[in-house]
Design an enzyme around this catalytic site. Structure first.
Site, short mmCIF file in Angstrom:
data_model
loop_
_atom_site.label_atom_id
_atom_site.label_comp_id
_atom_site.label_asym_id
_atom_site.label_seq_id
_atom_site.Cartn_x
_atom_site.Cartn_y
_atom_site.Cartn_z
CE LYS A 278 -3.25 2.59 2.97
NZ LYS A 278 -4.15 2.55 4.14
CG ASP A 283 -5.51 7.93 4.56
OD1 ASP A 283 -6.42 8.57 4.00
OD2 ASP A 283 -5.70 6.91 5.27
CE LYS A 290 -6.67 8.77 7.96
NZ LYS A 290 -7.35 7.71 8.71
CG ASP A 301 -1.94 5.20 4.88
OD1 ASP A 301 -1.81 4.15 5.52
OD2 ASP A 301 -3.00 5.57 4.36
CG ASP A 360 -9.96 7.60 6.51
OD1 ASP A 360 -8.87 7.53 5.89
OD2 ASP A 360 -10.04 7.82 7.74
CD GLU A 362 -6.68 5.27 2.40
OE1 GLU A 362 -7.68 5.40 3.13
OE2 GLU A 362 -5.55 4.99 2.84
NE ARG A 364 -10.89 -1.11 3.66
CZ ARG A 364 -11.53 -1.28 4.81
NH1 ARG A 364 -12.71 -1.86 4.85
NH2 ARG A 364 -10.99 -0.87 5.93
N1 BES Z 1 -4.29 4.49 6.86
C1 BES Z 1 -5.46 4.28 7.62
C2 BES Z 1 -5.26 3.29 8.75
C3 BES Z 1 -4.50 3.80 9.95
C4 BES Z 1 -5.07 4.71 10.81
C5 BES Z 1 -3.25 3.30 10.21
C6 BES Z 1 -4.37 5.13 11.93
C7 BES Z 1 -2.56 3.71 11.33
C8 BES Z 1 -3.12 4.63 12.19
C9 BES Z 1 -6.58 3.73 6.73
O1 BES Z 1 -6.59 4.19 5.43
C10 BES Z 1 -7.87 4.15 7.34
O2 BES Z 1 -8.12 5.32 7.38
N2 BES Z 1 -8.65 3.18 7.80
C11 BES Z 1 -9.88 3.47 8.43
C12 BES Z 1 -10.89 2.47 7.94
C13 BES Z 1 -12.31 2.79 8.32
C14 BES Z 1 -12.77 4.03 7.61
C15 BES Z 1 -13.18 1.61 8.00
C16 BES Z 1 -9.68 3.36 9.93
O3 BES Z 1 -8.90 2.49 10.37
O4 BES Z 1 -10.26 4.16 10.65
ZN ZN Z 2 -4.78 4.76 4.70
MN MN Z 3 -7.65 6.02 5.23
#
Ligand code: BES
Ligand code: ZN
Ligand code: MN
Length: 510
Positions: A278, A283, A290, A301, A360, A362, A364
């Site tokens: 990834k 992000d 966020k 990210d 968010d 994204e 996947r």
């Molecule tokens: N890059 C983030 C995951 C992340 C967040 C990694 C904080 C490390 C610390 C990912 O893209 C994301 O935002 N995931 C969301 C998914 C949700 C919207 C289903 C998350 O984990 O909140």
């Molecule tokens: Zn992310």
């Molecule tokens: Mn995200």
């Protein structure tokens, strides 16, 4: 200007460390403090019973405890650093590596030039000298790592590390010299891959864009004629139908890239191992933006992508006889007038349609198209991916192991073995059909998010829908790819794990 880290010279020594000239002599002692041969040698050096002295100073050899003593005037060494190893039965690989790391960090911080490290002579159950040597080399480079590329003239002035020589003591179980030299080379190559991964992760997101990752991959490709590189632009991805990946990039002025870096070191015709990373270079969350706190950390990210490049760097330095294809899905996730919106539906490269309920989620979306692409075009025998995919994985596991998800028990066994060997922990999470219902959508084949529950698992379930018959491992490295707080920075994980797995594959084959 980028400043290369200092070069350290590693040598192995079989003779009595006392004959060596060095700043520091590192001596490890087990809890229960018993008289040993090394301690008797030290009695002569200090001209006093060292064991008594250690006890009088409250040194019990608890795991990680350290006590330094200046050597008497006229010695070839300046100081002896006593290091506690705890109870012999409790000295796990993890502990051993942790102790090595804190010793080297302390010595580097103290401005040491040269070290005699006798920890590598310790007989550790089931762990050969080559393993100890490699760990010492890796721990030393980790301790020496600094990210200084972006320092200007106004920042804090900290002395650069001075370490030049590390002498690694060998015990009676050392084995042939050629194996020990190879262990040093393995450690050095690993350290370079880890360093590349950390550098890429640490770079600011205005510099480390998708195009920057592509340029870095090109640089790597130029280092070894076994590499082939192909970089797909937005237009090419459009004509192929990689609409899930493209949707993520729509809100950004930075164009996305699909980077395909193939290392052809295997037998001709051998199916490759695919490594997918990834590469979200920032992000923001997109329209599902966020909160502001710690948003800067979303520059990390792209650590999955960085680990793919780091792994390929090490692979190429070791010239491993393997066929590996690295694929990086690189994009920036931003809000904007052209950005993808909650409710938008896209047709992925696989033909499956996705309702994007949260922009968010994204990672996947970019990964699914990259995974389809590599399966279609390279028919890999193994598929591995690394992604800072979910905050939920950090909630579940914290910052010690990476989350591991797989459709294949045999592959998991090999991977868990490599994980222990590399001291790069993983923890297997359930990947069950039962969780798939969470992704159902009223308007498309499925949605890109599940509910609140089991977020790391439903994210893995999403990816699973894009995996064919191939044995596959997904690593959620959200909790392990970087550190927050005062030590903020990329860790280089899971490069050690990937490299160890590939080393095992390459060396089992011949
Ligand atoms: N890059 C983030 C995951 C992340 C967040 C990694 C904080 C490390 C610390 C990912 O893209 C994301 O935002 N995931 C969301 C998914 C949700 C919207 C289903 C998350 O984990 O909140
Ligand atoms: Zn992310
Ligand atoms: Mn995200």
């Amino acid at each position: 200007m980028p400043q290369r880290s200092t070069s350290v010279q590693f040598t192995t020594i079989r003779k009595n460390p006392e004959t060596m000239t060095a700043d520091t002599w590192v001596v490890g002692l087990h809890a229960g403090l018993r008289q040993t041969e090394a301690l008797r040698d030290l009695d002569r050096l200090f001209n006093r019973p060292v064991l008594e002295w250690l006890k009088s100073r409250g040194f019990e050899a608890r795991s990680g405890q350290m006590l330094s003593s200046p050597a008497p005037a006229g010695s070839r060494i300046q100081e002896v650093l006593f290091v506690g190893l705890g109870k012999p039965g409790k000295l796990t690989r993890n502990r051993f590596r942790g102790i090595l790391g804190s010793v080297m960090e302390r010595l580097v911080r103290a401005g040491n030039h040269s070290v005699v490290n006798t920890l590598t002579a310790l007989p550790l159950e089931g762990l050969p000298a080559t393993w100890r040597i490699r760990q010492a080399v890796e721990a030393t480079h980790d301790a020496l790592y600094r990210f200084t590329e972006c320092r200007g003239t106004g920042g804090p002035v900290s002395a650069p590390p001075h370490l030049e020589k590390v002498h690694l003591s060998l015990g009676p179980d050392a084995g042939p010299e050629s194996n020990l030299r190879q262990a040093i080379r393995d450690g050095e190559a690993m350290a370079q891959g880890v360093r590349l991964c950390r550098d890429l992760g640490n770079r600011p997101p205005n510099l480390a864009t998708p195009r920057h990752l592509a340029a870095e991959a090109r640089k790597l490709a130029a280092q070894n004629s076994r590499f082939r590189i192909r970089i797909l632009t937005e237009k090419e991805m459009e004509s192929l139908g990689m609409n899930a990946l493209l949707a993520v990039a729509k809100g950004s002025v930075e164009p996305p890239r699909l980077i395909v870096l193939e290392y052809r070191g295997g037998r001709p015709g051998q199916a490759p191992i695919a490594l997918v990373g990834k590469g979200i270079t920032f992000d923001s969350g997109g329209i599902s933006i966020k909160p502001a706190a710690a948003m800067d950390e979303m520059k990390f990210d792209m650590c999955g992508a960085a680990s793919v490049l780091g792994t390929l760097q090490t692979l190429s330095l070791l010239n491993l006889p393997l066929h590996v294809v690295g694929v990086i899905a690189a994009a920036e996730n931003m809000p904007g007038g052209r950005a993808v919106k909650p409710g938008d539906i896209v047709r992925s490269l696989s033909g499956q349609t996705i309702e994007i309920l949260n922009t968010d989620a994204e990672g996947r979306l970019v990964l699914c198209d990259a995974m389809t692409y590599v399966q279609k075009n390279y028919k890999p025998r193994i598929l591995l991916d690394a992604a800072t995919l979910t905050g939920a994985c950090v909630v579940a596991l914290g910052h010690h192991p990476s989350g591991l998800f797989s459709n294949h028990d045999g592959l998991v066994r090999d991977f868990e073995k490599a994980s222990q060997e590399a001291v790069d922990p993983v923890w297997r999470m359930p990947l069950w059909d039962d969780y798939q219902d969470a992704l159902s959508s009223n308007f498309a084949d499925f949605a890109n998010i599940g509910g609140r529950d089991a977020g790391a698992i439903t994210a893995a379930c999403f990816l699973w829908r894009f995996v064919g018959e191939v044995p596959w491992i997904h690593l959620d490295i959200a909790g392990t790819a970087w550190k927050t707080g005062a030590q903020k920075g990329a860790t280089g994980r899971p490069v050690p794990l990937f490299v160890q797995y590939l080393l095992d594959q390459a060396r089992a084959a011949d």
